[in-house]
Design a protein around this motif. Sequence first.
Motif, PDB file in Angstrom:
ATOM      1  N   ALA A   2       0.832  -1.210   0.000  1.00 30.97           N
ATOM      2  CA  ALA A   2       0.000   0.000   0.000  1.00 30.97           C
ATOM      3  C   ALA A   2       0.862   1.254   0.000  1.00 30.97           C
ATOM      4  O   ALA A   2       0.584   2.223  -0.720  1.00 30.97           O
ATOM      5  CB  ALA A   2      -0.934  -0.010   1.214  1.00 30.97           C
ATOM      6  N   ALA A   3       1.941   1.236   0.796  1.00 32.98           N
ATOM      7  CA  ALA A   3       2.824   2.408   0.845  1.00 32.98           C
ATOM      8  C   ALA A   3       3.538   2.591  -0.500  1.00 32.98           C
ATOM      9  O   ALA A   3       3.705   3.720  -0.972  1.00 32.98           O
ATOM     10  CB  ALA A   3       3.839   2.247   1.977  1.00 32.98           C
ATOM     11  N   ALA A   4       3.953   1.496  -1.117  1.00 31.53           N
ATOM     12  CA  ALA A   4       4.629   1.591  -2.414  1.00 31.53           C
ATOM     13  C   ALA A   4       3.692   2.144  -3.482  1.00 31.53           C
ATOM     14  O   ALA A   4       4.093   2.955  -4.321  1.00 31.53           O
ATOM     15  CB  ALA A   4       5.165   0.220  -2.827  1.00 31.53           C
ATOM     16  N   GLU A   5       2.443   1.709  -3.431  1.00 31.13           N
ATOM     17  CA  GLU A   5       1.468   2.225  -4.403  1.00 31.13           C
ATOM     18  C   GLU A   5       1.276   3.720  -4.253  1.00 31.13           C
ATOM     19  O   GLU A   5       1.251   4.463  -5.227  1.00 31.13           O
ATOM     20  CB  GLU A   5       0.113   1.562  -4.166  1.00 31.13           C
ATOM     21  CG  GLU A   5      -0.120   0.392  -5.057  1.00 31.13           C
ATOM     22  CD  GLU A   5      -1.327  -0.395  -4.589  1.00 31.13           C
ATOM     23  OE1 GLU A   5      -2.381   0.204  -4.296  1.00 31.13           O
ATOM     24  OE2 GLU A   5      -1.182  -1.635  -4.495  1.00 31.13           O
ATOM     25  N   ARG A   6       1.117   4.140  -3.013  1.00 34.17           N
ATOM     26  CA  ARG A   6       0.914   5.559  -2.769  1.00 34.17           C
ATOM     27  C   ARG A   6       2.137   6.359  -3.230  1.00 34.17           C
ATOM     28  O   ARG A   6       2.007   7.410  -3.855  1.00 34.17           O
ATOM     29  CB  ARG A   6       0.649   5.808  -1.281  1.00 34.17           C
ATOM     30  CG  ARG A   6       0.409   7.280  -0.992  1.00 34.17           C
ATOM     31  CD  ARG A   6       0.117   7.552   0.462  1.00 34.17           C
ATOM     32  NE  ARG A   6      -1.238   7.136   0.803  1.00 34.17           N
ATOM     33  CZ  ARG A   6      -1.951   7.698   1.791  1.00 34.17           C
ATOM     34  NH1 ARG A   6      -1.438   8.671   2.518  1.00 34.17           N
ATOM     35  NH2 ARG A   6      -3.159   7.279   2.052  1.00 34.17           N
ATOM     36  N   ALA A   7       3.329   5.844  -2.947  1.00 34.55           N
ATOM     37  CA  ALA A   7       4.549   6.542  -3.368  1.00 34.55           C
ATOM     38  C   ALA A   7       4.659   6.570  -4.889  1.00 34.55           C
ATOM     39  O   ALA A   7       5.002   7.592  -5.486  1.00 34.55           O
ATOM     40  CB  ALA A   7       5.773   5.861  -2.758  1.00 34.55           C
ATOM     41  N   GLY A   8       4.358   5.437  -5.505  1.00 34.19           N
ATOM     42  CA  GLY A   8       4.480   5.345  -6.961  1.00 34.19           C
ATOM     43  C   GLY A   8       3.522   6.272  -7.694  1.00 34.19           C
ATOM     44  O   GLY A   8       3.767   6.671  -8.828  1.00 34.19           O
ATOM     45  N   ALA A   9       2.440   6.620  -7.040  1.00 35.27           N
ATOM     46  CA  ALA A   9       1.446   7.475  -7.690  1.00 35.27           C
ATOM     47  C   ALA A   9       1.983   8.879  -7.955  1.00 35.27           C
ATOM     48  O   ALA A   9       1.534   9.561  -8.872  1.00 35.27           O
ATOM     49  CB  ALA A   9       0.179   7.551  -6.832  1.00 35.27           C
ATOM     50  N   THR A  10       2.954   9.326  -7.163  1.00 28.63           N
ATOM     51  CA  THR A  10       3.483  10.680  -7.369  1.00 28.63           C
ATOM     52  C   THR A  10       4.952  10.686  -7.796  1.00 28.63           C
ATOM     53  O   THR A  10       5.440  11.704  -8.274  1.00 28.63           O
ATOM     54  CB  THR A  10       3.370  11.528  -6.075  1.00 28.63           C
ATOM     55  OG1 THR A  10       4.110  10.865  -5.034  1.00 28.63           O
ATOM     56  CG2 THR A  10       1.924  11.685  -5.645  1.00 28.63           C
ATOM     57  N   ALA A  11       5.674   9.576  -7.629  1.00 31.90           N
ATOM     58  CA  ALA A  11       7.109   9.568  -7.928  1.00 31.90           C
ATOM     59  C   ALA A  11       7.359   9.739  -9.425  1.00 31.90           C
ATOM     60  O   ALA A  11       6.596   9.246 -10.254  1.00 31.90           O
ATOM     61  CB  ALA A  11       7.731   8.265  -7.445  1.00 31.90           C
ATOM     62  N   ARG A  12       8.437  10.448  -9.746  1.00 33.60           N
ATOM     63  CA  ARG A  12       8.843  10.612 -11.137  1.00 33.60           C
ATOM     64  C   ARG A  12      10.004   9.694 -11.501  1.00 33.60           C
ATOM     65  O   ARG A  12      10.524   9.741 -12.603  1.00 33.60           O
ATOM     66  CB  ARG A  12       9.234  12.062 -11.401  1.00 33.60           C
ATOM     67  CG  ARG A  12       8.060  13.036 -11.404  1.00 33.60           C
ATOM     68  CD  ARG A  12       8.511  14.482 -11.425  1.00 33.60           C
ATOM     69  NE  ARG A  12       9.403  14.769 -10.312  1.00 33.60           N
ATOM     70  CZ  ARG A  12       8.993  15.076  -9.070  1.00 33.60           C
ATOM     71  NH1 ARG A  12       7.703  15.143  -8.795  1.00 33.60           N
ATOM     72  NH2 ARG A  12       9.867  15.307  -8.119  1.00 33.60           N
ATOM     73  N   GLY A  13      10.424   8.869 -10.553  1.00 30.77           N
ATOM     74  CA  GLY A  13      11.531   7.945 -10.763  1.00 30.77           C
ATOM     75  C   GLY A  13      11.929   7.383  -9.416  1.00 30.77           C
ATOM     76  O   GLY A  13      11.285   7.681  -8.396  1.00 30.77           O
ATOM     77  N   PRO A  14      12.991   6.566  -9.370  1.00 32.70           N
ATOM     78  CA  PRO A  14      13.371   5.934  -8.096  1.00 32.70           C
ATOM     79  C   PRO A  14      13.873   6.932  -7.058  1.00 32.70           C
ATOM     80  O   PRO A  14      13.812   6.657  -5.863  1.00 32.70           O
ATOM     81  CB  PRO A  14      14.479   4.953  -8.495  1.00 32.70           C
ATOM     82  CG  PRO A  14      14.987   5.436  -9.814  1.00 32.70           C
ATOM     83  CD  PRO A  14      13.844   6.127 -10.491  1.00 32.70           C
ATOM     84  N   GLY A  15      14.353   8.104  -7.512  1.00 31.75           N
ATOM     85  CA  GLY A  15      14.828   9.115  -6.576  1.00 31.75           C
ATOM     86  C   GLY A  15      13.696   9.700  -5.764  1.00 31.75           C
ATOM     87  O   GLY A  15      13.748   9.729  -4.524  1.00 31.75           O
ATOM     88  N   SER A  16      12.663  10.165  -6.430  1.00 29.50           N
ATOM     89  CA  SER A  16      11.536  10.758  -5.707  1.00 29.50           C
ATOM     90  C   SER A  16      10.653   9.684  -5.065  1.00 29.50           C
ATOM     91  O   SER A  16       9.841   9.995  -4.182  1.00 29.50           O
ATOM     92  CB  SER A  16      10.712  11.666  -6.621  1.00 29.50           C
ATOM     93  OG  SER A  16      10.412  11.032  -7.839  1.00 29.50           O
ATOM     94  N   PHE A  17      10.822   8.427  -5.483  1.00 25.46           N
ATOM     95  CA  PHE A  17      10.067   7.347  -4.834  1.00 25.46           C
ATOM     96  C   PHE A  17      10.449   7.212  -3.363  1.00 25.46           C
ATOM     97  O   PHE A  17       9.591   6.959  -2.512  1.00 25.46           O
ATOM     98  CB  PHE A  17      10.320   6.021  -5.563  1.00 25.46           C
ATOM     99  CG  PHE A  17       9.530   4.860  -5.011  1.00 25.46           C
ATOM    100  CD1 PHE A  17       8.240   4.598  -5.449  1.00 25.46           C
ATOM    101  CD2 PHE A  17      10.075   4.031  -4.038  1.00 25.46           C
ATOM    102  CE1 PHE A  17       7.508   3.536  -4.932  1.00 25.46           C
ATOM    103  CE2 PHE A  17       9.353   2.976  -3.510  1.00 25.46           C
ATOM    104  CZ  PHE A  17       8.067   2.722  -3.957  1.00 25.46           C
ATOM    105  N   VAL A  18      11.735   7.362  -3.049  1.00 24.03           N
ATOM    106  CA  VAL A  18      12.214   7.111  -1.680  1.00 24.03           C
ATOM    107  C   VAL A  18      11.543   8.021  -0.647  1.00 24.03           C
ATOM    108  O   VAL A  18      10.934   7.526   0.311  1.00 24.03           O
ATOM    109  CB  VAL A  18      13.753   7.189  -1.594  1.00 24.03           C
ATOM    110  CG1 VAL A  18      14.226   7.234  -0.147  1.00 24.03           C
ATOM    111  CG2 VAL A  18      14.372   6.001  -2.316  1.00 24.03           C
TER     112      VAL A  18
END
Lengths: 253, 253, 253
Positions: free
Chosen positions: B215-231
Amino acid sequence: MSGAARDLTGELLARLRAERPRVHCITNAAAVAYTANVLLAAGCIPSMTVNPPEVPGFIHGASALLVNLGTLDPLRAEAIDVAIRIARTDGKPWALDPVFVERSPTRLGLARDLARRHPAVIRANRAELAALSGSDGGDAAARLLARESGAVVVRTGEVDFATDGTREVEVAGGHPLMALVTASGCAATALMAGFLAVETDRFLAAAACLAFVKAAAERAGATARGPGSFVPAYLDALYALDPQDFGDRIASP
Amino acid sequence: MSGAARDLTGELLARLRAERPRVHCITNAAAVAYTANVLLAAGCIPSMTVNPPEVPGFIHGASALLVNLGTLDPLRAEAIDVAIRIARTDGKPWALDPVFVERSPTRLGLARDLARRHPAVIRANRAELAALSGSDGGDAAARLLARESGAVVVRTGEVDFATDGTREVEVAGGHPLMALVTASGCAATALMAGFLAVETDRFLAAAACLAFVKAAAERAGATARGPGSFVPAYLDALYALDPQDFGDRIASP
Amino acid sequence: MSGAARDLTGELLARLRAERPRVHCITNAAAVAYTANVLLAAGCIPSMTVNPPEVPGFIHGASALLVNLGTLDPLRAEAIDVAIRIARTDGKPWALDPVFVERSPTRLGLARDLARRHPAVIRANRAELAALSGSDGGDAAARLLARESGAVVVRTGEVDFATDGTREVEVAGGHPLMALVTASGCAATALMAGFLAVETDRFLAAAACLAFVKAAAERAGATARGPGSFVPAYLDALYALDPQDFGDRIASP
């Protein structure tokens, strides 16, 4: 060589993303996580163990090796020795990053020994190159070290310079915030090992990697508000940059 | 079990945040800071020493233990031995993460020994599970390993799978960028140790943790522009997710 | 002393950015990269090796030293001994961070020995200060430890407190998310070593550093959505804060 270089960078980046080379890294404690993240973002698969008995298995399974001399301890020193031996036997390229050799005579002695063990690339800043070559770290020193060691010598800074003793390029661009992020140079050398895994002409591999890094840093710097926001933006750029995005940043000096 | 599982995940997360369990982690150099930050964001209190004489004090003060085999060196190997012994004596659960065992015979041998020392959970990807169990790493191998070791065996990937040899669940969702962040899996195993600290049914603890991470990964992936902003987005999501936010992601396979 | 303190913080920060002091850090594995990034963002030049034979060269080239006791192993213990000896001989200030001493008798014993070796600053939270001083960790214990050790004793928390045994200050502000980022305190102690490099009155150096950290944390907390986005925002704030930005956060208690 700007037009050709642009095509080259795009071509090698496409190859990197398609082949996903494994890069084994023996690097310092400050760099280990960031280096792995830079490699992953760009398309490589990193491994990071410094435990000597495990190193052979990891080198056998990898396509290139990074040797970074930061936070060097007895275990790392032994791992480096094993790793280079196996990489040479396996015919795999390795890149040397003699970080901070100007600060420690012990480390400088080791770096000079390693430079004789056929690295494909040596990447250093001016102070490190000066210490390593016993010179001012200028272009002539880089050329001489390249001829003596057989490595492509890369000096990074505001403008990067790479030479194999005959050919040479300068790569401008990048962003000053990159110098305020620890292990930026260390991670770039690891990425260069990744490019060596997909291109046998080590000079072209190094030049393409420099252009890629500069382009990603520029893109990150355009939106970053400081070194903190630079990091995610840089990793995002390494991930998202397109072969078409490089511009004419490589030029013969 | 989706409705019940959703309630379960929310309930265990609430318990985690209320109890703030201490999780001692013996983990690899690439994972240490990120693992600590994941634990802190979710509500746990991490400690990370690998120094054998200090380990007993830290285990006595903790509620669960993570043992990760990355960047394994002699000191870590000794620390692991001490830590498991104390954890078993104290009756505290421990989670095993046999990272990259398919790459090194030395490490694989150790992992197999450790799997016999009663871990509460073993978390691996398919390649690691295949090496550990001498199989294809499929569901049947996971079940068999669970029965032999007494551990809940968790195989993470696009769809996660967890089994205690009898019960089993699949957890879908998450985001592909998570695989481009080093130590994502390592940190998730540490978090699983945190859930083990607040729920004695280890199968439920593992399942709830998987659902929380996805669930946390999904929420992060919804706004991340790549692995940098995913963290940062992922850490923010671990911190901010509400018991109500989980959806029906756990299902019997 | 709020008006004077505001001026002081701005003045020392300006000096830090102009002089760019080198700070050598012997710190724990979870803190090493973050500490280096905090120092770089603020204007210092970090080095991080824990390899004993290299330590003298790095201390000779540095202006201040951080000694942090996290993830303490035999190599770090030896490095710490060498580093303090050289720093004392060179007349360079060093800061002690006795992290988690309340969790391990081994570590506590070492911390007490080190506290007698003339640190310029000891920075701890209340639990660590309590263990180190065998007390409740309150103001009186801090004063007593300051008089016994000759160090400025800094206790960080919601409100920071610093004393040299005679003078004392409280520093309020900051942001609760900072406590959910691993190594926040460790990195702040390293930054304090940086301030010690540019100001010989160690009490003023410590107070200014506390005010700087609190101001940066406040700025970061104003936009962060959790501990993940707090990190880049905090580093950006350390980089961007202006001498004019501090406000009246230092007050006599």
